[in-house]
Design an enzyme around this catalytic site. Sequence first.
Site, short mmCIF file in Angstrom:
data_model
loop_
_atom_site.label_atom_id
_atom_site.label_comp_id
_atom_site.label_asym_id
_atom_site.label_seq_id
_atom_site.Cartn_x
_atom_site.Cartn_y
_atom_site.Cartn_z
N HIS A 70 -7.55 -5.42 -1.38
CA HIS A 70 -6.33 -4.72 -0.97
C HIS A 70 -5.41 -5.62 -0.14
O HIS A 70 -4.19 -5.56 -0.26
CB HIS A 70 -6.70 -3.47 -0.18
CG HIS A 70 -5.56 -2.52 0.02
ND1 HIS A 70 -4.87 -1.97 -1.04
CD2 HIS A 70 -4.99 -2.01 1.14
CE1 HIS A 70 -3.92 -1.17 -0.58
NE2 HIS A 70 -3.96 -1.18 0.73
N SER B 291 0.83 -1.20 0.00
CA SER B 291 0.00 0.00 0.00
C SER B 291 0.88 1.26 0.00
O SER B 291 1.61 1.48 -0.96
CB SER B 291 -0.96 -0.03 1.20
OG SER B 291 -1.97 0.93 1.07
N ASP C 37 -9.07 -4.83 -5.90
CA ASP C 37 -8.70 -3.88 -4.84
C ASP C 37 -9.74 -2.76 -4.76
O ASP C 37 -9.97 -2.05 -5.73
CB ASP C 37 -7.33 -3.29 -5.15
CG ASP C 37 -6.72 -2.52 -3.97
OD1 ASP C 37 -7.49 -2.07 -3.09
OD2 ASP C 37 -5.49 -2.37 -3.93
#
Length: 804
Positions: free
Chosen positions: A777, A670, A743
């Site tokens: 994610h 991330s 995601d």
Amino acid sequence: MKIAPLSSLLLGFVLLISLAVSAQSSYQTPLAAIADLVNAPSTPAVTFSKDGSFMLVLERTESPSIEDLAQPELRIAGIRINPSTSGPSRMGGYTNLKIKKTATGEEIQVSGLPSPAKMSGFTFSMDERYLAFTQTEAKGISLYVVDLSTYTAKAVTGPILNQVLGNSIAWLADNSLLIKAVNPARGKVPSAPIAPAGPTIQETSGKAAPSRTYQDLLANPHDEALFAYFMDAQLFRIGLDGSSTAVGKPAMIKSMLLSPDKNYLLVESIQKPFSYLVPADRFPYTVEIWSSQGAVMKTLAQVPLDEVRPTGFDATVSGIRNVNWRADAPATLYWAEAQDKGDPKIKVAERDIVFTLMAPFTGEKQKLVGTSMRFGGISWSDDNFALLSERWSASRTEKVAVFQPGNPGQAPRTIIERSSDDLYNDPGSPVLTDNTYGRKVLLRNGDLVFMTSEGGSPEGSMPFLSTFNTSTKEQKILWRSQAPYYERVIKVLDKEGSLLITLKESTDMSPNYWLLNTKKRIAPKHITTFADPYPTLKGIKRQLITYPRKDSLNLSAVLYTPEGYDPSRDGRLPVLMWAYPREYKSAADAAQVRGSKYTFTRLSWGSPIYWVTRGYAIMDQTEMPIVGEGELEPNDFFIEQLVANAEAAIDKVVDMGIGDRKRIAVGGHSYGAFMTANLLSHTQLFAAGIARSGAYNRTLTPFGFQYEQRSYWEAPEVYFNMSPFSFAHQVKTPILLIHGEADNNSGTFPIQSERYYNALKGHGATTRLVLLPHESHGYAAKESILHTLWEMDSWLEKYVKNRK
């Protein structure tokens, strides 16, 4: 249901033609040293009863399969729904339930559990004679109840619960339950039209309406119909014998909260019009007060669509928000209302006012207390004592004040005001206990409030239990974790704070629960004896290291080296550095040591620690602070400070005689992936990089990202300079990109990795893009996790360990 547009399919076809190395691969598995750790059994979860006399031991499910993730899924209104169950599409669960007595250690297997079990939502009745939980099945979600006198479970409903949004079960005073179920009259799922009725149109009237980027939004009238269908719910009262009685009218219920005395219901129901710009939690909704039988007694608010909100992390809605019941009163509501129209740029004496309204709700709302910052919540005790929390994100300021709810005219008295980033001076959070209503209230003795804190210090975290004197602001430590252990209080069992349940661990001792008495000379007693799930890691060395940045800012990292490693005998090692940047408004706060040198080594699917078994030194939790003090913004100095952080970390591990300067990789997930790409864009410090699920073009998040509150148009140079996409032509270091195809995290859409990969490829970089089907994610399927680790291992072996 979303279908990939033709343009995307054509783009994919062109890429397949132009890139001979681009193809769909079968799932791979890393070497046994890594795979065996992934497949290690999960440690059970634990939940204690009110008095701590017994606990639930919840055995966890393994990672789902890719087949599980590939089941039909609706992605609408910012929610992911399993259309077969009317619940979350990616919901995990527990596979077994046992009851364990704290005093004797006796463990009892609960009988009558569903098979195969996928249990969640465990909640005790007020008298703790019963335990309710939900069971997710192929065609819906059922409610089960455990009789804790016989330790027998039984289903009390069929698969009828509606868990699309919000809570779905609550205990009533007579040990019946209130549930949110699918509306029995909702009919069949709306079918998609063969052809659209017309174009999808959005229009603005010229009023500024900035918003962050969101995924899975409504896109057309069919999406709207699906959302309304799956939100349609009916409340029922369910008896322990399975009898049911409808409560109130059907609605798109997103929340139901029983009053402490169980006589009233606070119900929030979504209304039309829906929005194609924001997710469901910002759709219009009504706030109603119902009797426990379902009669509407009062409409407290009709909250409008929240598409237009001021910018900034301290911005909020202009009207009523955070409606809840006082925990210490039978039936009294409270909520906050912004006095600055929700705009942090407007200067006002009181940012928020907290209002209150007592049963029978026929009077006018009364002002309870005002705040100078954003309202952050209230910890209740009684009419003479409560703690009011406030916060201001821009300055990282937190404030706690004492006030008397029964005397609204008396101004709150501030007892704590501090930076939320300051670990060393964090007095902690209040300890809560259950009152006669079964609600959480402060554990206190007069002016003394019991607190638990992480206990940050230059030596690392040493958690403690204390009393905080709200009159003198003095804090007295009652108990503190002692080296070489990391131990923290989980539950306080008496009013004196001397009988405790703690969770204790060390570098070579897996976390387990203990019963201890701080006043009596009785040896602490094991409550659980969970085994070490990673015996092959037993001999690795773990140390918390500190080192200075070139501007003298103190940094830290957790360093792992392989079992039996001796630098003088074995020479230097390849290094994997893993990090996640954080912004600070104070250099002193940024320099504080975070974490503990005494914690047990835990592995998650995304951990870099697997590679210590492959002969690497691992620098985990490598601090990457970005500081901007006063009026200066941290991101104005992002690149230069990021590079300085990396240089300092590399110098440290090399100076220790452990790391090989030419064989160091950097990686992150991330924002850590974003960091990795920036480091490879602006330095030649690393042999390789690994970037998972990152964002690389900040112009695709033009109204702010992470802790950046300015928009692209306010700070275009910041957005450009912080975007690795802008500097793809400078990347000379091999970089592995991994991203979940599904995601839905704000800002990290898969297109971020796809476009960055194309930019890198276009400039001749050495790179590889791996898109994981059905993954969000965070990656969930075992096949995806193992393949991700295989990709990372292959990349590290080729470009780092065996670098030529």
